[in-house]
Design a protein around this motif. Structure first.
Motif, PDB file in Angstrom:
ATOM      1  N   ARG A 195       3.257   9.396   0.694  1.00 21.09           N
ATOM      2  CA  ARG A 195       3.961   8.224   1.214  1.00 21.09           C
ATOM      3  C   ARG A 195       3.722   8.124   2.720  1.00 21.09           C
ATOM      4  N   SER A 215       2.656   7.466  -3.728  1.00 22.46           N
ATOM      5  CA  SER A 215       2.703   6.146  -3.119  1.00 22.46           C
ATOM      6  C   SER A 215       1.826   5.101  -3.827  1.00 22.46           C
ATOM      7  N   TYR A 216       0.698   5.516  -4.345  1.00 20.31           N
ATOM      8  CA  TYR A 216      -0.333   4.579  -4.828  1.00 20.31           C
ATOM      9  C   TYR A 216      -0.429   4.597  -6.336  1.00 20.31           C
ATOM     10  N   SER A 268       1.949   0.817  -5.771  1.00 21.98           N
ATOM     11  CA  SER A 268       3.374   0.515  -5.679  1.00 21.98           C
ATOM     12  C   SER A 268       3.902   0.009  -7.020  1.00 21.98           C
ATOM     13  N   ARG A 272       8.876  -2.943   0.429  1.00 26.16           N
ATOM     14  CA  ARG A 272       8.520  -1.534   0.314  1.00 26.16           C
ATOM     15  C   ARG A 272       7.869  -1.012   1.600  1.00 26.16           C
ATOM     16  N   HIS A 312       5.688   2.540   1.482  1.00 26.19           N
ATOM     17  CA  HIS A 312       4.389   2.138   0.942  1.00 26.19           C
ATOM     18  C   HIS A 312       3.450   1.630   2.023  1.00 26.19           C
ATOM     19  N   ASP A 337      -1.175   0.055  -1.085  1.00 23.06           N
ATOM     20  CA  ASP A 337      -0.387   0.352  -2.291  1.00 23.06           C
ATOM     21  C   ASP A 337       0.089  -0.947  -2.937  1.00 23.06           C
TER      22      ASP A 337
END
Length: 166
Positions: free
Chosen positions: A74, A97-98, A100, A135, A141, A145
């Motif tokens: 993140r 994180s990836y 979102s 986000r 994020h 993302d």
């Protein structure tokens, strides 16, 4: 570094209203309830939270798999390594994180609603973008993302959720 700089700047420029929205949208129940209320208000057709839960439940495994596969840190976790400070305004998401998941859900809902009510496409896309950007405002994020969440939603609608378009 460019994305970290964007996050730091976007968080600094965010309004109290944007920060409050980011905190509210962190709750999946609040996120889905917001979509139900907005879809009903915009279209005049009754949408309940169960409609969005049903869609989300069908596809949540895909995002979970992608998050585990890419395992991207993140922004607030990576920032100190680059001399940046990002303080998230929500609880620790405890996943990668990836991509979102919130952007994925938002673009999935916005696209399905747009196909069902094409006259409101612009408004549904604005909501999806607002949820996605919340986000970044929350510090959890990267912009990439969000783009990946949107692309995953587009793929999912084209390949998995075709029956939800009616």
């Amino acid at each position: 570094m460019e994305e970290l700089n964007f996050i730091v700047q976007r968080m600094a420029e965010s309004t109290e209203e944007e920060r409050d929205f980011a905190v509210q949208m962190d709750s999946i129940e609040m996120h889905y309830s917001m979509w139900a209320a907005e879809a009903t208000r915009i279209t005049g057709k009754e949408y309940d939270i169960d409609y969005f839960w049903r869609i989300g439940t069908k596809v949540e495994g895909l995002i979970d798999y992608l998050k585990m596969y890419y395992n991207r840190p993140r922004p607030y976790q990576l920032a100190p390594e680059y001399g940046k400070k990002i303080v998230r305004i929500i609880k620790d998401p405890r996943t990668a994180s990836y991509p979102s998941g919130h952007a994925f859900d938002a673009w999935t809902f916005g696209t399905i609603l747009s196909r069902n009510h094409p006259e409101h496409t612009e408004r549904f896309h604005e909501i999806a973008e607002k949820v996605s950007m919340s986000r970044v405002v929350a510090g959890v994020h990267f912009p990439s993302d969000l783009r990946a969440g949107r692309k995953a939603a587009e793929w999912t609608i084209a390949n998995i959720l075709t029956e939800e378009l009616e």
